[in-house]
Every structure is written in structure tokens, then in C-alpha cells.
Write a protein that holds these residues in place. Structure first.
Motif, mmCIF file in Angstrom:
data_model
loop_
_atom_site.group_PDB
_atom_site.id
_atom_site.type_symbol
_atom_site.label_atom_id
_atom_site.label_comp_id
_atom_site.label_asym_id
_atom_site.label_seq_id
_atom_site.Cartn_x
_atom_site.Cartn_y
_atom_site.Cartn_z
ATOM 1 N N ASN A 176 0.880 -2.129 -10.514
ATOM 2 C CA ASN A 176 -0.278 -2.731 -9.845
ATOM 3 C C ASN A 176 -0.528 -2.131 -8.470
ATOM 4 O O ASN A 176 -1.681 -1.945 -8.073
ATOM 5 C CB ASN A 176 -0.109 -4.249 -9.759
ATOM 6 N N ALA A 177 0.532 -1.817 -7.741
ATOM 7 C CA ALA A 177 0.363 -1.183 -6.425
ATOM 8 C C ALA A 177 -0.247 0.206 -6.595
ATOM 9 O O ALA A 177 -1.116 0.604 -5.805
ATOM 10 C CB ALA A 177 1.720 -1.092 -5.709
ATOM 11 N N SER A 179 9.915 -4.835 -9.782
ATOM 12 C CA SER A 179 9.542 -4.869 -11.197
ATOM 13 C C SER A 179 8.528 -3.753 -11.485
ATOM 14 O O SER A 179 7.801 -3.304 -10.594
ATOM 15 C CB SER A 179 8.941 -6.225 -11.566
ATOM 16 N N TYR A 180 8.494 -3.356 -12.742
ATOM 17 C CA TYR A 180 7.534 -2.343 -13.177
ATOM 18 C C TYR A 180 6.111 -2.777 -12.857
ATOM 19 O O TYR A 180 5.305 -1.988 -12.380
ATOM 20 C CB TYR A 180 7.709 -2.086 -14.682
ATOM 21 N N LEU A 236 7.115 5.300 -13.869
ATOM 22 C CA LEU A 236 6.936 4.153 -12.979
ATOM 23 C C LEU A 236 8.033 3.113 -13.177
ATOM 24 O O LEU A 236 8.473 2.473 -12.223
ATOM 25 C CB LEU A 236 5.557 3.526 -13.184
ATOM 26 N N PHE A 237 8.506 2.960 -14.413
ATOM 27 C CA PHE A 237 9.596 2.028 -14.680
ATOM 28 C C PHE A 237 10.860 2.482 -13.959
ATOM 29 O O PHE A 237 11.552 1.686 -13.328
ATOM 30 C CB PHE A 237 9.839 1.917 -16.188
ATOM 31 N N PHE A 256 0.830 -1.212 0.000
ATOM 32 C CA PHE A 256 0.000 0.000 0.000
ATOM 33 C C PHE A 256 0.863 1.261 0.000
ATOM 34 O O PHE A 256 0.537 2.237 -0.679
ATOM 35 C CB PHE A 256 -0.975 0.004 1.171
ATOM 36 N N ALA A 257 1.961 1.243 0.736
ATOM 37 C CA ALA A 257 2.859 2.403 0.753
ATOM 38 C C ALA A 257 3.476 2.622 -0.631
ATOM 39 O O ALA A 257 3.564 3.759 -1.106
ATOM 40 C CB ALA A 257 3.950 2.216 1.804
ATOM 41 N N ILE A 258 3.890 1.540 -1.281
ATOM 42 C CA ILE A 258 4.441 1.650 -2.634
ATOM 43 C C ILE A 258 3.403 2.269 -3.566
ATOM 44 O O ILE A 258 3.708 3.169 -4.351
ATOM 45 C CB ILE A 258 4.894 0.265 -3.154
ATOM 46 N N GLY A 259 2.170 1.810 -3.461
ATOM 47 C CA GLY A 259 1.101 2.356 -4.293
ATOM 48 C C GLY A 259 0.860 3.829 -4.035
ATOM 49 O O GLY A 259 0.711 4.620 -4.961
#
Length: 90
Positions: free
Chosen positions: A83-84, A77-78, A67-68, A35-38
Motif C-alpha cells: 500500500n505504501a 506486513s506485506y 515486496l514480501f 512515504f519513505a517506505i513507499g
């Protein structure tokens, strides 16, 4: 008379219970991290309504490029970062 010890896979029930306890802690940590990554990915690239770019030089980075780069810089990974970000936007 031999007492049979219940096993799950190659480990006894007590060890299996210890493993489950530790893995639940890790799953909780991973969920919080996801969730933090997102949330951070949304900060870098907020969700926008789809539209066609006005020209080839409209933006220095596309969403995918940003994002990459973020994924590479944090060692993921990208697709994990993408997705996050999507999940955090919902």
C-alpha cells in the motif's frame, strides 16, 4: 463548593492535551515513514504496466515476492509495504 475538573475518558483536560500533542508528533513521524517506505518500495519494484509473463522463469522474483521479502526484512506486513508503494506511485 467543589470545582469540577473536565475529563476526557480517564484523564483531565491538561493531560489529554499533552497526549494529543505527543500523538500528533508520532502521526507526523509515521506519515513521513510511510512515504519513505513507499519510495524505497518503488525503487525495489517500480510500477509497471500489467502484462502476462512470457514464461515461468522470466524473472527470479515476482513483484509480490520482492515486496514480501522487503516487508519481512524490515519487520512490516506485506500489505503495508504494498500500500505504501501504491500511494507513493500516485
Amino acid at each position: 463548593m467543589t470545582q469540577e475538573i473536565e475529563k476526557i475518558g480517564s484523564v483531565g483536560l491538561d493531560r489529554y492535551t499533552e497526549i494529543v500533542t505527543e500523538l500528533r508528533k508520532l502521526v507526523e513521524t509515521v506519515s513521513r515513514a510511510h512515504f519513505a517506505i513507499g519510495d524505497y518500495a518503488l525503487e525495489v519494484e517500480p510500477m509497471r504496466a500489467f502484462r502476462m509473463p512470457e514464461g515461468p522463469c522470466e524473472e527470479e522474483f515476482t513483484v509480490r515476492d520482492s515486496l514480501f521479502r522487503l516487508a519481512e526484512d524490515i519487520g512490516l506486513s506485506y500489505s503495508v509495504v504494498k500500500n505504501a508503494r501504491w500511494a507513493a506511485s500516485k
